[in-house]
Design a protein around this motif. Structure first.
Motif, PDB file in Angstrom:
ATOM      1  N   LEU A 188     -33.946 -91.122  -6.188  1.00 41.68           N
ATOM      2  CA  LEU A 188     -33.603 -91.123  -7.603  1.00 41.68           C
ATOM      3  C   LEU A 188     -33.333 -89.697  -8.038  1.00 41.68           C
ATOM      4  CD1 LEU A 188     -36.709 -92.920  -7.517  1.00 41.68           C
ATOM      5  CD2 LEU A 188     -35.332 -93.933  -9.321  1.00 41.68           C
ATOM      6  N   SER A 189     -32.502 -89.570  -9.055  1.00 41.98           N
ATOM      7  CA  SER A 189     -32.336 -88.236  -9.604  1.00 41.98           C
ATOM      8  C   SER A 189     -32.409 -88.314 -11.124  1.00 41.98           C
ATOM      9  CB  SER A 189     -31.008 -87.616  -9.151  1.00 41.98           C
ATOM     10  OG  SER A 189     -29.938 -88.324  -9.689  1.00 41.98           O
ATOM     11  N   GLY A 190     -33.021 -87.313 -11.725  1.00 42.98           N
ATOM     12  CA  GLY A 190     -33.174 -87.287 -13.173  1.00 42.98           C
ATOM     13  C   GLY A 190     -34.442 -86.564 -13.553  1.00 42.98           C
ATOM     14  N   GLU A 191     -34.788 -86.689 -14.831  1.00 42.88           N
ATOM     15  CA  GLU A 191     -36.007 -86.059 -15.312  1.00 42.88           C
ATOM     16  C   GLU A 191     -37.224 -86.845 -14.832  1.00 42.88           C
ATOM     17  OE1 GLU A 191     -36.122 -83.112 -16.758  1.00 42.88           O
ATOM     18  OE2 GLU A 191     -33.948 -83.144 -16.450  1.00 42.88           O
ATOM     19  N   SER A 192     -38.306 -86.140 -14.578  1.00 41.73           N
ATOM     20  CA  SER A 192     -39.502 -86.732 -13.993  1.00 41.73           C
ATOM     21  C   SER A 192     -39.978 -87.987 -14.715  1.00 41.73           C
ATOM     22  CB  SER A 192     -40.619 -85.678 -13.987  1.00 41.73           C
ATOM     23  OG  SER A 192     -41.846 -86.280 -13.715  1.00 41.73           O
ATOM     24  N   PHE A 193     -40.085 -87.906 -16.059  1.00 42.18           N
ATOM     25  CA  PHE A 193     -40.629 -89.027 -16.824  1.00 42.18           C
ATOM     26  C   PHE A 193     -39.710 -90.243 -16.730  1.00 42.18           C
ATOM     27  CE2 PHE A 193     -40.944 -91.495 -20.762  1.00 42.18           C
ATOM     28  CZ  PHE A 193     -42.284 -91.835 -20.713  1.00 42.18           C
ATOM     29  N   GLU A 194     -38.409 -89.974 -16.896  1.00 40.71           N
ATOM     30  CA  GLU A 194     -37.413 -91.049 -16.867  1.00 40.71           C
ATOM     31  C   GLU A 194     -37.383 -91.735 -15.503  1.00 40.71           C
ATOM     32  OE1 GLU A 194     -35.779 -92.473 -19.062  1.00 40.71           O
ATOM     33  OE2 GLU A 194     -34.249 -93.565 -17.929  1.00 40.71           O
ATOM     34  N   VAL A 195     -37.439 -90.927 -14.452  1.00 42.36           N
ATOM     35  CA  VAL A 195     -37.420 -91.460 -13.086  1.00 42.36           C
ATOM     36  C   VAL A 195     -38.625 -92.366 -12.849  1.00 42.36           C
ATOM     37  CG1 VAL A 195     -37.846 -90.743 -10.689  1.00 42.36           C
ATOM     38  CG2 VAL A 195     -35.988 -89.693 -12.000  1.00 42.36           C
ATOM     39  N   LYS A 196     -39.786 -91.903 -13.317  1.00 43.26           N
ATOM     40  CA  LYS A 196     -41.012 -92.683 -13.103  1.00 43.26           C
ATOM     41  C   LYS A 196     -40.963 -93.996 -13.900  1.00 43.26           C
ATOM     42  CE  LYS A 196     -45.921 -91.995 -12.395  1.00 43.26           C
ATOM     43  NZ  LYS A 196     -46.632 -92.804 -13.385  1.00 43.26           N
ATOM     44  N   THR A 197     -40.453 -93.917 -15.118  1.00 45.79           N
ATOM     45  CA  THR A 197     -40.344 -95.120 -15.954  1.00 45.79           C
ATOM     46  C   THR A 197     -39.408 -96.137 -15.302  1.00 45.79           C
ATOM     47  OG1 THR A 197     -40.623 -93.720 -17.881  1.00 45.79           O
ATOM     48  CG2 THR A 197     -39.794 -95.937 -18.284  1.00 45.79           C
ATOM     49  N   GLN A 198     -38.275 -95.636 -14.809  1.00 45.02           N
ATOM     50  CA  GLN A 198     -37.315 -96.536 -14.161  1.00 45.02           C
ATOM     51  C   GLN A 198     -37.905 -97.158 -12.902  1.00 45.02           C
ATOM     52  OE1 GLN A 198     -33.345 -95.372 -13.381  1.00 45.02           O
ATOM     53  NE2 GLN A 198     -32.933 -94.653 -15.462  1.00 45.02           N
ATOM     54  N   LEU A 199     -38.595 -96.339 -12.135  1.00 46.29           N
ATOM     55  CA  LEU A 199     -39.170 -96.823 -10.882  1.00 46.29           C
ATOM     56  C   LEU A 199     -40.213 -97.914 -11.147  1.00 46.29           C
ATOM     57  CD1 LEU A 199     -39.224 -96.548  -7.807  1.00 46.29           C
ATOM     58  CD2 LEU A 199     -40.934 -94.738  -8.071  1.00 46.29           C
ATOM     59  N   GLU A 200     -41.035 -97.681 -12.164  1.00 40.27           N
ATOM     60  CA  GLU A 200     -42.042 -98.695 -12.522  1.00 40.27           C
ATOM     61  C   GLU A 200     -41.376-100.005 -12.905  1.00 40.27           C
ATOM     62  OE1 GLU A 200     -45.646 -95.800 -14.144  1.00 40.27           O
ATOM     63  OE2 GLU A 200     -44.257 -96.724 -15.570  1.00 40.27           O
ATOM     64  N   ALA A 201     -40.314 -99.900 -13.704  1.00 40.97           N
ATOM     65  CA  ALA A 201     -39.630-101.121 -14.169  1.00 40.97           C
ATOM     66  C   ALA A 201     -38.976-101.862 -13.009  1.00 40.97           C
ATOM     67  CB  ALA A 201     -38.590-100.765 -15.231  1.00 40.97           C
ATOM     68  N   MET A 202     -38.307-101.140 -12.125  1.00 36.70           N
ATOM     69  CA  MET A 202     -37.586-101.828 -11.042  1.00 36.70           C
ATOM     70  C   MET A 202     -38.544-102.420 -10.006  1.00 36.70           C
ATOM     71  SD  MET A 202     -35.759 -98.792  -8.772  1.00 36.70           S
ATOM     72  CE  MET A 202     -35.325 -97.695 -10.108  1.00 36.70           C
ATOM     73  N   THR A 203     -39.663-101.738  -9.751  1.00 40.58           N
ATOM     74  CA  THR A 203     -40.607-102.311  -8.787  1.00 40.58           C
ATOM     75  C   THR A 203     -41.244-103.574  -9.352  1.00 40.58           C
ATOM     76  OG1 THR A 203     -42.281-100.766  -9.587  1.00 40.58           O
ATOM     77  CG2 THR A 203     -41.228-100.219  -7.524  1.00 40.58           C
ATOM     78  N   ARG A 204     -41.527-103.562 -10.653  1.00 44.54           N
ATOM     79  CA  ARG A 204     -42.171-104.705 -11.288  1.00 44.54           C
ATOM     80  C   ARG A 204     -41.203-105.870 -11.474  1.00 44.54           C
ATOM     81  NH1 ARG A 204     -43.209-102.423 -16.192  1.00 44.54           N
ATOM     82  NH2 ARG A 204     -41.215-103.246 -16.881  1.00 44.54           N
TER      83      ARG A 204
END
Lengths: 88, 229
Positions: free
Chosen positions: A48-64
């Motif tokens: 992933l590329s982007g800002e730390s917070f945004e990347v983590k938020t996206q990752l949480e959403a896609m895994t869930r």
């Protein structure tokens, strides 16, 4: 910033894993008598590329919502800053 | 009964379902590709069997998130009828239109054989042509048909009479539950009664020349429901 995520998906502990049970039996047959509680799951890697917070938020959403099904699976992930050209 | 059969890459029972509705029952039917963002005017949407997207990630997971499924969800929300067969059932659970999930068969085998089903609720739009408790002989063909739901969901399905078809032994031979499904569940309907998913293939048992016409009742029930309300 570039990140690398490692996502581990397994059947929930409360759900019988027939594949794990079969592997366990095979390991026992091969003499590995100390083995117990084999669970077979999936391993997903992505970048992933982007800002730390945004990347983590996206990752949480896609895994869930997509990469796992919470009805039957447990999921956890590791997120780390990508090291350039670490693998070939 | 205007029917739309959705085709995903890897669907392989789409033409069977289309044939039964259009040729055997003479109903107007159309085929719609998974990338479409609109459905033709339709009473019934069929999500057919097969291996959509190669069963990648999880059976039905990618198909459940394809563009056409947004329209199928809207159709269901309007009260439109949706029938998911085999992989179609997996798509329905993955999309949240039905509860539960379909796990790997308990014995890990891909099972392709006839099974006995008992009609547990003949009051639904999908089963009204059958009598309560009727035994049907219909084929299954799946590797992941082991129905699972948490205990609360399971007891709700039972208390609300939403288990429409259940695997049974008896009749010709005593095979019973083929895949480990909780409570021997083969097919369930949603609370509103307009969305049904089942693992067995009624479309493969809709003509005597194919060995059984026990599955035709599912489609006849729908035609009758739409004709008589």
């Amino acid at each position: 910033m570039n990140y690398k995520a490692k996502i581990y998906v397994t059947l929930k502990k409360s759900i019988l894993d027939p594949q794990g049970r079969t592997v366990e039996r095979s390991l026992h047959n091969a003499g590995f008598s100390s083995v117990q509680n084999v669970r077979v799951g999936k391993f997903i890697e992505l970048e992933l590329s982007g800002e730390s917070f945004e990347v983590k938020t996206q990752l949480e959403a896609m895994t869930r919502d997509i990469l796992s099904n919470p009805i039957m699976e447990s999921v956890r992930f590791e997120l780390e800053e990508a090291v350039m050209s670490s693998e070939f | 009964m205007k029917t739309t059969v959705i085709q995903f890459p890897g669907s392989n029972c789409d033409m069977d379902a289309f044939h039964v509705v259009s040729s055997v029952l003479g109903q107007p039917s159309s085929l719609v590709w998974h990338t479409e963002t609109a459905l033709p005017p339709t009473d019934l949407v069929i999500l057919p069997g097969g291996f959509s997207y190669g069963d990648h990630l999880r059976s039905g997971a990618i198909a459940a998130r394809s563009p056409v499924m947004l329209e199928v969800k809207k159709h269901a929300q309007r009260g439109g009828l949706v029938l998911g067969i085999c992989n179609g059932f997996q798509v329905l659970t993955e999309s949240g239109l039905l509860e539960g999930a379909l796990l790997r068969n308990e014995n890990l085998h891909f099972l392709c054989k006839d099974v006995n089903l008992r009609v547990e609720n003949s009051q639904t739009a999908f089963s009204s042509a059958y009598s309560q408790g009727q035994i049907l002989r219909i084929p299954i063909a799946h590797g992941e048909g082991n129905f699972y739901a948490d205990p609360e969901t399971l007891s709700r399905l039972e208390s609300e009479n939403r288990v429409v078809f259940r695997y049974v032994g008896a009749v010709q031979d005593a095979e019973g539950n083929p895949n480990g499904s909780l409570n021997d569940i083969a097919g369930i309907v949603n609370t509103r009664g307009n969305v049904l998913g089942l693992m067995p293939h009624p479309e493969r048992a809709s003509e005597e020349i194919l060995g059984s016409s026990d599955g035709l009742g599912v489609f006849e029930s729908l035609v009758s429901t739409l004709a008589h309300g």
